[in-house]
Motif scaffolding. Structure first.
Motif, PDB file in Angstrom:
ATOM      1  N   PHE A 143      49.681  90.022  11.589  1.00  0.00           N
ATOM      2  CA  PHE A 143      51.006  89.391  11.672  1.00  0.00           C
ATOM      3  C   PHE A 143      50.896  87.978  12.236  1.00  0.00           C
ATOM      4  O   PHE A 143      51.569  87.047  11.767  1.00  0.00           O
ATOM      5  N   GLY A 144      50.069  87.802  13.259  1.00  0.00           N
ATOM      6  CA  GLY A 144      49.899  86.473  13.832  1.00  0.00           C
ATOM      7  C   GLY A 144      49.327  85.482  12.839  1.00  0.00           C
ATOM      8  O   GLY A 144      49.801  84.349  12.725  1.00  0.00           O
ATOM      9  N   GLN A 145      48.311  85.899  12.101  1.00  0.00           N
ATOM     10  CA  GLN A 145      47.708  85.027  11.102  1.00  0.00           C
ATOM     11  C   GLN A 145      48.660  84.739   9.943  1.00  0.00           C
ATOM     12  O   GLN A 145      48.648  83.654   9.357  1.00  0.00           O
ATOM     13  N   LEU A 146      49.504  85.718   9.599  1.00  0.00           N
ATOM     14  CA  LEU A 146      50.499  85.508   8.541  1.00  0.00           C
ATOM     15  C   LEU A 146      51.478  84.414   8.938  1.00  0.00           C
ATOM     16  O   LEU A 146      51.770  83.504   8.148  1.00  0.00           O
ATOM     17  N   LEU A 147      51.973  84.464  10.165  1.00  0.00           N
ATOM     18  CA  LEU A 147      52.893  83.432  10.638  1.00  0.00           C
ATOM     19  C   LEU A 147      52.214  82.068  10.682  1.00  0.00           C
ATOM     20  O   LEU A 147      52.800  81.045  10.309  1.00  0.00           O
ATOM     21  N   PHE A 148      50.961  82.056  11.151  1.00  0.00           N
ATOM     22  CA  PHE A 148      50.207  80.805  11.205  1.00  0.00           C
ATOM     23  C   PHE A 148      50.073  80.190   9.818  1.00  0.00           C
ATOM     24  O   PHE A 148      50.292  78.984   9.633  1.00  0.00           O
ATOM     25  N   SER A 149      49.737  80.994   8.821  1.00  0.00           N
ATOM     26  CA  SER A 149      49.552  80.496   7.457  1.00  0.00           C
ATOM     27  C   SER A 149      50.866  79.995   6.867  1.00  0.00           C
ATOM     28  O   SER A 149      50.904  78.961   6.190  1.00  0.00           O
ATOM     29  N   ILE A 150      51.951  80.707   7.129  1.00  0.00           N
ATOM     30  CA  ILE A 150      53.260  80.296   6.604  1.00  0.00           C
ATOM     31  C   ILE A 150      53.667  78.949   7.177  1.00  0.00           C
ATOM     32  O   ILE A 150      54.071  78.028   6.445  1.00  0.00           O
ATOM     33  N   VAL A 151      53.574  78.806   8.493  1.00  0.00           N
ATOM     34  CA  VAL A 151      53.996  77.561   9.144  1.00  0.00           C
ATOM     35  C   VAL A 151      53.097  76.403   8.739  1.00  0.00           C
ATOM     36  O   VAL A 151      53.566  75.292   8.458  1.00  0.00           O
ATOM     37  N   GLU A 152      51.791  76.639   8.675  1.00  0.00           N
ATOM     38  CA  GLU A 152      50.853  75.578   8.321  1.00  0.00           C
ATOM     39  C   GLU A 152      51.079  75.077   6.903  1.00  0.00           C
ATOM     40  O   GLU A 152      50.846  73.892   6.609  1.00  0.00           O
ATOM     41  N   GLY A 153      51.573  75.941   6.012  1.00  0.00           N
ATOM     42  CA  GLY A 153      51.761  75.547   4.630  1.00  0.00           C
ATOM     43  C   GLY A 153      53.126  74.993   4.300  1.00  0.00           C
ATOM     44  O   GLY A 153      53.391  74.645   3.142  1.00  0.00           O
ATOM     45  N   ALA A 263      56.849  73.866  24.537  1.00  0.00           N
ATOM     46  CA  ALA A 263      57.402  72.866  23.626  1.00  0.00           C
ATOM     47  C   ALA A 263      58.182  71.796  24.377  1.00  0.00           C
ATOM     48  O   ALA A 263      58.110  70.609  24.040  1.00  0.00           O
ATOM     49  N   LEU A 264      58.935  72.208  25.403  1.00  0.00           N
ATOM     50  CA  LEU A 264      59.737  71.241  26.165  1.00  0.00           C
ATOM     51  C   LEU A 264      58.852  70.276  26.950  1.00  0.00           C
ATOM     52  O   LEU A 264      59.176  69.091  27.077  1.00  0.00           O
ATOM     53  N   TYR A 265      57.743  70.759  27.474  1.00  0.00           N
ATOM     54  CA  TYR A 265      56.890  69.900  28.292  1.00  0.00           C
ATOM     55  C   TYR A 265      56.035  68.968  27.445  1.00  0.00           C
ATOM     56  O   TYR A 265      55.934  67.768  27.735  1.00  0.00           O
ATOM     57  N   PHE A 266      55.422  69.491  26.394  1.00  0.00           N
ATOM     58  CA  PHE A 266      54.498  68.689  25.595  1.00  0.00           C
ATOM     59  C   PHE A 266      55.196  67.934  24.469  1.00  0.00           C
ATOM     60  O   PHE A 266      54.557  67.167  23.745  1.00  0.00           O
ATOM     61  N   ARG A 267      56.505  68.168  24.305  1.00  0.00           N
ATOM     62  CA  ARG A 267      57.348  67.397  23.368  1.00  0.00           C
ATOM     63  C   ARG A 267      56.830  67.455  21.934  1.00  0.00           C
ATOM     64  O   ARG A 267      57.038  66.537  21.147  1.00  0.00           O
ATOM     65  N   GLY A 268      56.148  68.483  21.569  1.00  0.00           N
ATOM     66  CA  GLY A 268      55.653  68.621  20.208  1.00  0.00           C
ATOM     67  C   GLY A 268      54.965  69.958  20.021  1.00  0.00           C
ATOM     68  O   GLY A 268      54.447  70.549  20.979  1.00  0.00           O
ATOM     69  N   VAL A 269      54.986  70.467  18.793  1.00  0.00           N
ATOM     70  CA  VAL A 269      54.324  71.733  18.477  1.00  0.00           C
ATOM     71  C   VAL A 269      53.548  71.567  17.181  1.00  0.00           C
ATOM     72  O   VAL A 269      53.913  70.759  16.323  1.00  0.00           O
ATOM     73  N   ASN A 270      52.463  72.305  17.058  1.00  0.00           N
ATOM     74  CA  ASN A 270      51.720  72.360  15.801  1.00  0.00           C
ATOM     75  C   ASN A 270      51.065  73.731  15.694  1.00  0.00           C
ATOM     76  O   ASN A 270      50.890  74.416  16.713  1.00  0.00           O
ATOM     77  N   PRO A 271      50.729  74.161  14.481  1.00  0.00           N
ATOM     78  CA  PRO A 271      50.205  75.530  14.314  1.00  0.00           C
ATOM     79  C   PRO A 271      48.946  75.808  15.125  1.00  0.00           C
ATOM     80  O   PRO A 271      48.781  76.893  15.674  1.00  0.00           O
ATOM     81  N   GLY A 272      48.044  74.824  15.201  1.00  0.00           N
ATOM     82  CA  GLY A 272      46.787  75.045  15.904  1.00  0.00           C
ATOM     83  C   GLY A 272      46.948  75.294  17.383  1.00  0.00           C
ATOM     84  O   GLY A 272      46.181  76.047  17.983  1.00  0.00           O
ATOM     85  N   ALA A 273      47.947  74.673  18.000  1.00  0.00           N
ATOM     86  CA  ALA A 273      48.125  74.784  19.446  1.00  0.00           C
ATOM     87  C   ALA A 273      49.038  75.925  19.852  1.00  0.00           C
ATOM     88  O   ALA A 273      49.080  76.294  21.036  1.00  0.00           O
ATOM     89  N   THR A 274      49.787  76.504  18.889  1.00  0.00           N
ATOM     90  CA  THR A 274      50.774  77.512  19.268  1.00  0.00           C
ATOM     91  C   THR A 274      50.655  78.835  18.510  1.00  0.00           C
ATOM     92  O   THR A 274      51.018  79.880  19.045  1.00  0.00           O
ATOM     93  N   LEU A 275      50.147  78.816  17.286  1.00  0.00           N
ATOM     94  CA  LEU A 275      50.147  80.025  16.462  1.00  0.00           C
ATOM     95  C   LEU A 275      48.752  80.511  16.067  1.00  0.00           C
ATOM     96  O   LEU A 275      48.619  81.621  15.552  1.00  0.00           O
ATOM     97  N   GLN A 276      47.748  79.703  16.286  1.00  0.00           N
ATOM     98  CA  GLN A 276      46.409  80.059  15.834  1.00  0.00           C
ATOM     99  C   GLN A 276      45.874  81.271  16.586  1.00  0.00           C
ATOM    100  O   GLN A 276      46.267  81.550  17.721  1.00  0.00           O
TER     101      GLN A 276
END
Length: 400
Positions: A143-153, A263-276
């Motif tokens: 499930f985690g990898q599925l979400l990562f792939s969806i968001v990354e694409g 997200a509030l502190y680093f002011r940005g999100v990306n798949p590698g840092a949050t969903l990988q």
């Protein structure tokens, strides 16, 4: 039950809340830790002191996510390899809410992130609660990898670059596009970062008190029974799947709080840092490092893990081939030493009954035990090396 002072077995106890009583030494250690954490912004400005606010903050939020994972590890005997799903879902929900809907209140964004992560945990938990052991771990990983792939694409979600946590409105000054907390814009400057750190610490303290009440409640004790023996728990009349599902959702809530704060502190999100999957691995490792048999262990493990990783990144080896960053190697070696030296986790090994605590007490009473300890350590090292060599031989040449 109101706060106060009591005596148990002749020793003084300070009652913090119902069911939570500390010895004077424990209370002093808690106060010292809180004073240290609340003064992190001041300590980072002291020349020569290797303390940085960003890794401490990341350690806090990952540690909070590990506290949620600890509900499964400690009380349900379940290992999840997909906890980044809740962490990342919440972080992305915050970014989407401010990018697409121009919601700037940090408190509202926090609620949106937690609610989204809770719904995701309820959904994933529904499909995984029928499984245990390795199958449970692999399904959560899937499930985690599925979400990562969806968001990354998805280009609408920024693909591999992710999203910034600001509105991006045309004609609006950039300093006015960031989230606001108590009327203060979180622009990444020193004061807003400090205020967000203090707010996060207060939220972490509240979350830990809530978790303490949960694990000490009849629900927590029933969950322990489920983790120890599911069949026996069913014979006792406990709705096992319902309890496991509830634990999974609670775990997701804590992951959601951590993701939104990230997200509030680093002011940005990306798949590698949050969903990988490596984020899920970090959260799991942090829980084990701090001591998943304890309440505060995962939180301490998060701060230790991130602080060590940050310090090691500054170590550079200069050789014939040029400069080589030794951060990952040093971090791995140090963490391995910690794991072997503290087999029950940092907190678990240091508390009364833990191996390090009891070893120190034994050494204090009889220093000559160092000799037998050394021989025992040598035998175990030789045996481990022999098994490792045998495993390598099997991998290279097969089993004869």
């Amino acid at each position: 039950m109101t706060p106060g002072i009591s005596r148990e077995d002749g020793s003084l106890r300070i009652r913090i809340m119902k069911g939570l009583e500390l010895t004077p030494r424990q209370l002093l250690a808690l106060i010292a830790a809180l004073v240290l954490l609340f003064n992190i912004p001041t300590l980072t400005n002291i020349p020569g002191l290797p303390i940085r606010q960003r890794p401490v903050y990341r350690g806090l939020v990952l540690g909070l996510a590990a506290v949620g994972l600890n509900v499964l590890l400690r009380h349900s005997d379940l290992v999840s390899f997909g906890h980044a799903a809740f962490f990342g879902t919440s972080a992305y929900a915050v970014a989407i809410a401010i990018n697409w809907f121009q919601i700037q209140s940090a408190l509202v964004l926090l609620v949106i992130g937690v609610v989204t992560a809770t719904l995701m945990a309820a959904l994933i938990g529904y499909f995984t609660l029928h499984h245990t052991g390795l199958y449970f771990a692999l399904i959560t990983l899937a499930f985690g990898q599925l979400l990562f792939s969806i968001v990354e694409g998805q280009s609408a979600l920024g693909g591999t670059d992710g999203l910034t946590v600001r509105t991006g409105e045309q004609g609006v000054p950039i300093l006015e596009q960031f989230p606001t907390l108590f009327g203060i814009s979180l622009t990444g400057q020193e004061l807003p970062n400090t205020i967000l750190l203090w707010f996060t610490l207060a939220l972490v303290i509240l979350s830990m008190l809530v978790m303490y009440r949960i694990v000490k409640s009849p629900f927590g004790r029933a969950l322990d029974a489920v983790g120890q023996e599911r069949t026996r728990a069913r014979f006792l009349g406990l709705p096992v799947r319902r309890y496991v599902w509830a634990a999974f959702i609670i775990s997701g809530i804590y992951g959601g709080i951590a993701g939104a704060l990230y997200a509030l502190y680093f002011r940005g999100v990306n798949p590698g840092a949050t969903l990988q999957v490596f984020v899920s691995g970090d959260i799991l490792y942090i829980a084990i490092l701090g001591g998943f048999g304890t309440l505060t262990g995962p939180l301490i493990g998060g701060v230790v893990f991130e602080t060590l990783s940050n310090l090691a990144q500054e170590v550079i080896f200069t050789g014939p081939a040029g400069e080589t960053q030794m951060g990952r190697l040093i971090t791995g070696v140090v963490l391995l030493i910690i794991v072997f030296a503290f087999p029950e986790g940092i907190v678990g090994s240091l508390k009364p009954g833990g191996r390090v605590f009891e070893g120190a007490r034994t050494f204090k009473n009889d220093p000559t035990v160092v000799g037998p300890w050394t021989k025992k350590f040598g035998r175990r090292t030789v045996e481990a090396a022999r098994r490792s060599a045998e495993n390598v031989r099997y991998l290279l040449f097969g089993v004869n």
